[in-house]
Design a protein around this motif. Structure first.
Motif, PDB file in Angstrom:
ATOM      1  N   LYS A   1       0.917  -1.378   0.258  1.00 10.60           N
ATOM      2  CA  LYS A   1      -0.049   0.060  -0.051  1.00 10.60           C
ATOM      3  C   LYS A   1       0.895   1.265  -0.053  1.00 10.60           C
ATOM      4  N   PHE A   2       2.191   1.218   0.503  1.00  6.68           N
ATOM      5  CA  PHE A   2       2.914   2.517   0.552  1.00  6.68           C
ATOM      6  C   PHE A   2       3.212   2.626  -1.034  1.00  6.68           C
ATOM      7  N   ILE A   3       3.607   1.720  -1.896  1.00  7.51           N
ATOM      8  CA  ILE A   3       3.840   2.013  -3.269  1.00  7.51           C
ATOM      9  C   ILE A   3       2.728   2.113  -3.955  1.00  7.51           C
ATOM     10  N   GLU A   4       1.661   1.508  -3.834  1.00  3.10           N
ATOM     11  CA  GLU A   4       0.317   1.586  -4.555  1.00  3.10           C
ATOM     12  C   GLU A   4      -0.252   3.139  -4.553  1.00  3.10           C
ATOM     13  N   ALA A   5       0.040   3.560  -2.976  1.00  2.10           N
ATOM     14  CA  ALA A   5      -0.730   5.125  -2.960  1.00  2.10           C
ATOM     15  C   ALA A   5       0.183   5.971  -3.762  1.00  2.10           C
ATOM     16  N   LEU A   6       1.398   6.098  -3.905  1.00  2.11           N
ATOM     17  CA  LEU A   6       2.175   6.899  -4.662  1.00  2.11           C
ATOM     18  C   LEU A   6       1.774   6.726  -6.177  1.00  2.11           C
ATOM     19  N   GLU A   7       1.710   5.288  -6.783  1.00  7.50           N
ATOM     20  CA  GLU A   7       1.464   4.942  -8.027  1.00  7.50           C
ATOM     21  C   GLU A   7       0.121   5.511  -8.656  1.00  7.50           C
TER      22      GLU A   7
ATOM     23  N   CYS B   1       6.433  12.381 -12.026  1.00  3.76           N
ATOM     24  CA  CYS B   1       7.693  11.762 -11.465  1.00  3.76           C
ATOM     25  C   CYS B   1       7.484  11.258 -10.157  1.00  3.76           C
ATOM     26  N   CYS B   2       6.469  11.800  -9.349  1.00  5.56           N
ATOM     27  CA  CYS B   2       6.333  11.309  -7.697  1.00  5.56           C
ATOM     28  C   CYS B   2       5.466  10.024  -7.764  1.00  5.56           C
ATOM     29  N   ARG B   3       4.900   9.597  -8.903  1.00  2.74           N
ATOM     30  CA  ARG B   3       4.127   8.482  -8.898  1.00  2.74           C
ATOM     31  C   ARG B   3       5.312   7.229  -9.334  1.00  2.74           C
TER      32      ARG B   3
ATOM     33  N   ILE C   1       6.081   7.670  11.280  1.00  2.00           N
ATOM     34  CA  ILE C   1       5.963   8.782  10.122  1.00  2.00           C
ATOM     35  C   ILE C   1       6.932   8.203   9.206  1.00  2.00           C
ATOM     36  N   TYR C   2       6.475   8.254   7.922  1.00  2.00           N
ATOM     37  CA  TYR C   2       7.411   7.908   6.729  1.00  2.00           C
ATOM     38  C   TYR C   2       7.436   8.974   5.541  1.00  2.00           C
ATOM     39  N   LYS C   3       8.598   9.310   5.211  1.00  2.00           N
ATOM     40  CA  LYS C   3       8.850  10.524   4.280  1.00  2.00           C
ATOM     41  C   LYS C   3       9.439   9.940   2.908  1.00  2.00           C
ATOM     42  N   ASN C   4       8.785  10.020   1.921  1.00  2.00           N
ATOM     43  CA  ASN C   4       9.220   9.779   0.618  1.00  2.00           C
ATOM     44  C   ASN C   4       9.744  11.000   0.046  1.00  2.00           C
ATOM     45  N   HIS C   5      11.174  10.855  -0.349  1.00  2.00           N
ATOM     46  CA  HIS C   5      11.509  12.139  -0.958  1.00  2.00           C
ATOM     47  C   HIS C   5      11.792  11.591  -2.428  1.00  2.00           C
ATOM     48  N   CYS C   6      11.106  12.384  -3.434  1.00  3.70           N
ATOM     49  CA  CYS C   6      11.217  12.352  -4.851  1.00  3.70           C
ATOM     50  C   CYS C   6      12.575  13.138  -5.093  1.00  3.70           C
ATOM     51  N   THR C   7      13.012  12.846  -6.635  1.00  6.17           N
ATOM     52  CA  THR C   7      14.024  13.157  -7.002  1.00  6.17           C
ATOM     53  C   THR C   7      14.013  14.635  -7.494  1.00  6.17           C
TER      54      THR C   7
END
Length: 90
Positions: free
Chosen positions: A22-28, A36-38, A62-68
């Motif tokens: 669900k972490f991956i799917e929520a972004l995609e 680019c964030c997907r 808390i989990y923070k995803n940092h996009c390029t």
């Protein structure tokens, strides 16, 4: 109140097996964010404790995803039962 780092920033691509789908799917699947964030494989992720009490439990919330591109996408985990990944960088 300052957050406390639980797990250092690390490439998502190297943690796919550890992260809940669900972490991956929520972004995609989020059409409201930049294209680019997907692509989670382009992100780094880090985990944090929101307080001393959470740090004592040893489970990040808390989990923070940092996009390029520089954007940061934050996921908060509340309640029990959710899978909360933890990793070490050596």
């Amino acid at each position: 109140m300052a957050h406390i780092q639980a797990c250092p920033r690390y490439p998502v691509a190297k943690l796919f097996a550890l992260l809940p789908p669900k972490f991956i799917e929520a972004l995609e699947q989020n059409q409201k964010i930049a294209s680019c964030c997907r692509h989670p494989e382009n992100h780094d992720i880090e985990a944090w404790y929101s307080s001393e009490a959470e740090a004592e439990k040893g489970v990040p919330d808390i989990y923070k995803n940092h996009c390029t591109c520089g954007r940061v996408h934050v996921r908060f985990m509340v309640g029990g039962g959710d899978e909360r990944p933890v990793w070490e960088v050596r």
